[in-house]
Design a protein around this motif. Structure first.
Motif, PDB file in Angstrom:
ATOM      1  N   HIS A   3       0.864  -1.164   0.000  1.00 34.05           N
ATOM      2  CA  HIS A   3       0.000   0.000   0.000  1.00 34.05           C
ATOM      3  C   HIS A   3       0.897   1.209   0.000  1.00 34.05           C
ATOM      4  CE1 HIS A   3      -2.618   3.188   1.524  1.00 34.05           C
ATOM      5  NE2 HIS A   3      -3.577   2.494   0.952  1.00 34.05           N
ATOM      6  N   VAL A   4       0.767   2.066  -1.012  1.00 28.38           N
ATOM      7  CA  VAL A   4       1.667   3.194  -1.135  1.00 28.38           C
ATOM      8  C   VAL A   4       0.875   4.458  -1.320  1.00 28.38           C
ATOM      9  CG1 VAL A   4       3.536   4.219  -2.469  1.00 28.38           C
ATOM     10  CG2 VAL A   4       3.459   1.759  -2.171  1.00 28.38           C
ATOM     11  N   THR A   5       1.277   5.515  -0.620  1.00 31.26           N
ATOM     12  CA  THR A   5       0.683   6.824  -0.806  1.00 31.26           C
ATOM     13  C   THR A   5       1.796   7.818  -0.990  1.00 31.26           C
ATOM     14  OG1 THR A   5       0.710   7.346   1.534  1.00 31.26           O
ATOM     15  CG2 THR A   5      -1.272   6.251   0.684  1.00 31.26           C
ATOM     16  N   SER A   6       1.461   9.044  -1.403  1.00 30.49           N
ATOM     17  CA  SER A   6       2.475  10.071  -1.560  1.00 30.49           C
ATOM     18  C   SER A   6       2.075  11.268  -0.728  1.00 30.49           C
ATOM     19  CB  SER A   6       2.630  10.475  -3.029  1.00 30.49           C
ATOM     20  OG  SER A   6       1.398  10.860  -3.558  1.00 30.49           O
ATOM     21  N   ALA A   7       2.466  11.284   0.551  1.00 27.36           N
ATOM     22  CA  ALA A   7       2.125  12.386   1.428  1.00 27.36           C
ATOM     23  C   ALA A   7       2.965  13.604   1.111  1.00 27.36           C
ATOM     24  CB  ALA A   7       2.341  11.973   2.884  1.00 27.36           C
ATOM     25  N   ASP A   8       4.172  13.411   0.586  1.00 32.37           N
ATOM     26  CA  ASP A   8       5.061  14.528   0.322  1.00 32.37           C
ATOM     27  C   ASP A   8       6.178  14.037  -0.569  1.00 32.37           C
ATOM     28  OD1 ASP A   8       6.961  16.725   0.617  1.00 32.37           O
ATOM     29  OD2 ASP A   8       5.727  17.338   2.312  1.00 32.37           O
ATOM     30  N   ASN A   9       6.703  14.910  -1.430  1.00 31.41           N
ATOM     31  CA  ASN A   9       7.783  14.508  -2.315  1.00 31.41           C
ATOM     32  C   ASN A   9       9.159  14.812  -1.745  1.00 31.41           C
ATOM     33  OD1 ASN A   9       6.200  13.413  -4.294  1.00 31.41           O
ATOM     34  ND2 ASN A   9       5.990  15.331  -5.414  1.00 31.41           N
ATOM     35  N   ASP A  10       9.212  15.410  -0.535  1.00 33.21           N
ATOM     36  CA  ASP A  10      10.486  15.748   0.079  1.00 33.21           C
ATOM     37  C   ASP A  10      11.058  14.520   0.772  1.00 33.21           C
ATOM     38  OD1 ASP A  10      12.632  16.859   1.282  1.00 33.21           O
ATOM     39  OD2 ASP A  10      11.491  17.983   2.789  1.00 33.21           O
ATOM     40  N   THR A  11      12.007  13.848   0.101  1.00 38.30           N
ATOM     41  CA  THR A  11      12.573  12.630   0.666  1.00 38.30           C
ATOM     42  C   THR A  11      13.960  12.837   1.257  1.00 38.30           C
ATOM     43  OG1 THR A  11      13.519  12.005  -1.449  1.00 38.30           O
ATOM     44  CG2 THR A  11      11.304  11.181  -0.947  1.00 38.30           C
ATOM     45  N   ASP A  12      14.405  14.104   1.366  1.00 40.87           N
ATOM     46  CA  ASP A  12      15.747  14.356   1.882  1.00 40.87           C
ATOM     47  C   ASP A  12      15.932  13.794   3.275  1.00 40.87           C
ATOM     48  OD1 ASP A  12      16.278  15.617  -0.451  1.00 40.87           O
ATOM     49  OD2 ASP A  12      16.156  17.655   0.340  1.00 40.87           O
ATOM     50  N   ARG A  13      14.873  13.857   4.099  1.00 39.83           N
ATOM     51  CA  ARG A  13      14.964  13.393   5.486  1.00 39.83           C
ATOM     52  C   ARG A  13      14.127  12.144   5.697  1.00 39.83           C
ATOM     53  NH1 ARG A  13      12.631  18.149   8.549  1.00 39.83           N
ATOM     54  NH2 ARG A  13      13.314  17.020  10.420  1.00 39.83           N
ATOM     55  N   ALA A  14      13.719  11.492   4.626  1.00 37.57           N
ATOM     56  CA  ALA A  14      12.833  10.333   4.742  1.00 37.57           C
ATOM     57  C   ALA A  14      13.469   9.221   5.565  1.00 37.57           C
ATOM     58  CB  ALA A  14      12.460   9.815   3.357  1.00 37.57           C
ATOM     59  N   VAL A  15      12.629   8.558   6.339  1.00 36.26           N
ATOM     60  CA  VAL A  15      13.073   7.476   7.212  1.00 36.26           C
ATOM     61  C   VAL A  15      12.243   6.240   6.910  1.00 36.26           C
ATOM     62  CG1 VAL A  15      13.337   6.726   9.604  1.00 36.26           C
ATOM     63  CG2 VAL A  15      13.688   9.120   9.020  1.00 36.26           C
ATOM     64  N   THR A  16      12.912   5.107   6.789  1.00 44.25           N
ATOM     65  CA  THR A  16      12.243   3.827   6.531  1.00 44.25           C
ATOM     66  C   THR A  16      12.429   2.926   7.743  1.00 44.25           C
ATOM     67  OG1 THR A  16      12.651   4.005   4.162  1.00 44.25           O
ATOM     68  CG2 THR A  16      12.129   1.809   5.014  1.00 44.25           C
ATOM     69  N   VAL A  17      11.342   2.330   8.208  1.00 41.36           N
ATOM     70  CA  VAL A  17      11.429   1.391   9.325  1.00 41.36           C
ATOM     71  C   VAL A  17      10.988   0.018   8.834  1.00 41.36           C
ATOM     72  CG1 VAL A  17       9.127   2.002  10.171  1.00 41.36           C
ATOM     73  CG2 VAL A  17      10.746   0.890  11.704  1.00 41.36           C
ATOM     74  N   VAL A  18      11.795  -0.999   9.132  1.00 41.13           N
ATOM     75  CA  VAL A  18      11.518  -2.375   8.733  1.00 41.13           C
ATOM     76  C   VAL A  18      11.204  -3.181   9.989  1.00 41.13           C
ATOM     77  CG1 VAL A  18      12.369  -4.413   7.531  1.00 41.13           C
ATOM     78  CG2 VAL A  18      13.136  -2.137   6.819  1.00 41.13           C
ATOM     79  N   ILE A  19      10.012  -3.762  10.047  1.00 36.53           N
ATOM     80  CA  ILE A  19       9.578  -4.527  11.211  1.00 36.53           C
ATOM     81  C   ILE A  19       9.462  -5.986  10.812  1.00 36.53           C
ATOM     82  CG2 ILE A  19       7.794  -4.773  12.972  1.00 36.53           C
ATOM     83  CD1 ILE A  19       7.015  -1.791  11.940  1.00 36.53           C
ATOM     84  N   SER A  20      10.166  -6.854  11.529  1.00 34.36           N
ATOM     85  CA  SER A  20      10.139  -8.294  11.262  1.00 34.36           C
ATOM     86  C   SER A  20       9.295  -8.985  12.320  1.00 34.36           C
ATOM     87  CB  SER A  20      11.559  -8.865  11.277  1.00 34.36           C
ATOM     88  OG  SER A  20      12.367  -8.207  10.327  1.00 34.36           O
ATOM     89  N   ARG A  21       8.316  -9.788  11.865  1.00 34.68           N
ATOM     90  CA  ARG A  21       7.418 -10.479  12.797  1.00 34.68           C
ATOM     91  C   ARG A  21       7.289 -11.939  12.398  1.00 34.68           C
ATOM     92  NH1 ARG A  21       4.171  -5.352  12.446  1.00 34.68           N
ATOM     93  NH2 ARG A  21       4.430  -4.335  14.472  1.00 34.68           N
ATOM     94  N   ARG A  22       7.477 -12.828  13.385  1.00 34.09           N
ATOM     95  CA  ARG A  22       7.280 -14.264  13.182  1.00 34.09           C
ATOM     96  C   ARG A  22       5.873 -14.618  13.662  1.00 34.09           C
ATOM     97  NH1 ARG A  22      11.769 -17.813  12.480  1.00 34.09           N
ATOM     98  NH2 ARG A  22      13.653 -16.600  12.061  1.00 34.09           N
ATOM     99  N   VAL A  23       5.080 -15.188  12.763  1.00 31.69           N
ATOM    100  CA  VAL A  23       3.667 -15.469  13.051  1.00 31.69           C
ATOM    101  C   VAL A  23       3.482 -16.952  13.351  1.00 31.69           C
ATOM    102  CG1 VAL A  23       1.323 -15.347  12.103  1.00 31.69           C
ATOM    103  CG2 VAL A  23       2.983 -13.550  11.571  1.00 31.69           C
ATOM    104  N   LYS A  24       2.622 -17.241  14.330  1.00 32.84           N
ATOM    105  CA  LYS A  24       2.331 -18.632  14.681  1.00 32.84           C
ATOM    106  C   LYS A  24       1.710 -19.357  13.490  1.00 32.84           C
ATOM    107  CE  LYS A  24       1.526 -17.618  19.583  1.00 32.84           C
ATOM    108  NZ  LYS A  24       0.500 -17.544  20.659  1.00 32.84           N
ATOM    109  N   PRO A  25       2.109 -20.582  13.227  1.00 37.07           N
ATOM    110  CA  PRO A  25       1.521 -21.355  12.125  1.00 37.07           C
ATOM    111  C   PRO A  25      -0.001 -21.411  12.252  1.00 37.07           C
ATOM    112  CG  PRO A  25       3.425 -22.493  13.025  1.00 37.07           C
ATOM    113  CD  PRO A  25       3.152 -21.337  13.949  1.00 37.07           C
ATOM    114  N   GLY A  26      -0.685 -21.167  11.129  1.00 39.20           N
ATOM    115  CA  GLY A  26      -2.140 -21.187  11.122  1.00 39.20           C
ATOM    116  C   GLY A  26      -2.771 -19.840  11.401  1.00 39.20           C
TER     117      GLY A  26
END
Length: 196
Positions: A3-26
């Motif tokens: 899902h992608v949106t464009s809130a602003d085109n100023d990416t000079d200070r953009a920050v990306t956060v990567v969250i890793s989650r292990r989900v229970k089988p099923g």
């Protein structure tokens, strides 16, 4: 799923956060539904630039990776500390095998993310430097070749501001996405991807 949106085109200070989650089988279907709802809630927050969910790549790598991008560190913290986010976290915490792992990426690293790469892991700094130079050198040369005569009478500081004003959007939106794909074989060797 993305899902992608464009809130602003100023990416000079953009920050990306990567969250890793292990989900229970099923519990995968319920987790994806709740995670999507959480991503949709994030779109209403200032500075939100987009989000992606990467499903587990293999049975040996069963983690989901959810990637959020915000315009600034302050915008990210506003989302992370919000009661809305905390309520969503509570809703699927019981579906996880272990607590989530979070990694924040900023600066040049955010140029080097492949949409199909799971996990989002930056290449070595020397490789990022070489590929950035390969994109910068011909671009700067072309700018000077085409506009050099016109820019010569312009004062140095103004000339530099104009050139970098053209160069940075080109690097962020045009050059680096392409150079990252073209040099993926070197930036992300298959053996390294398989070990990730």
């Amino acid at each position: 799923m993305s899902h992608v949106t464009s809130a602003d085109n100023d990416t000079d200070r953009a920050v990306t956060v990567v969250i890793s989650r292990r989900v229970k089988p099923g519990s995968e279907a319920e987790f994806e539904k709740l995670s999507t709802a959480m991503s949709m809630a994030a779109t209403k927050f200032p500075g939100h630039l987009g989000s992606n969910m990467f499903r587990p790549a293999t049975a040996e790598d069963p983690e989901y990776r959810i990637v959020f991008k915000f315009r600034t560190q302050e915008d990210l913290e506003h989302w992370q500390n919000s009661s809305v986010r905390l309520a969503h976290l509570d809703s699927f915490e019981k579906l996880l095998v272990a607590p989530a792992k979070t990694e924040v990426l900023s600066g040049m690293v955010t140029w080097f993310t492949l949409p199909t790469q799971n996990p989002v892991k930056p290449p070595p700094k020397y490789k990022m430097t070489v590929v950035s130079w390969l994109a910068l050198y011909p671009t700067v040369s072309i700018i000077f070749l085409v506009f050099g005569g016109l820019l010569e009478p312009v004062p140095l500081l103004l000339r530099t501001m104009m050139i970098t004003g053209i160069l940075m959007p080109l690097m962020s939106y045009v050059l680096m996405p392409r150079f990252t794909r073209w040099f993926a074989f070197w930036l992300y060797p298959k053996q390294e991807q398989n070990r990730s």
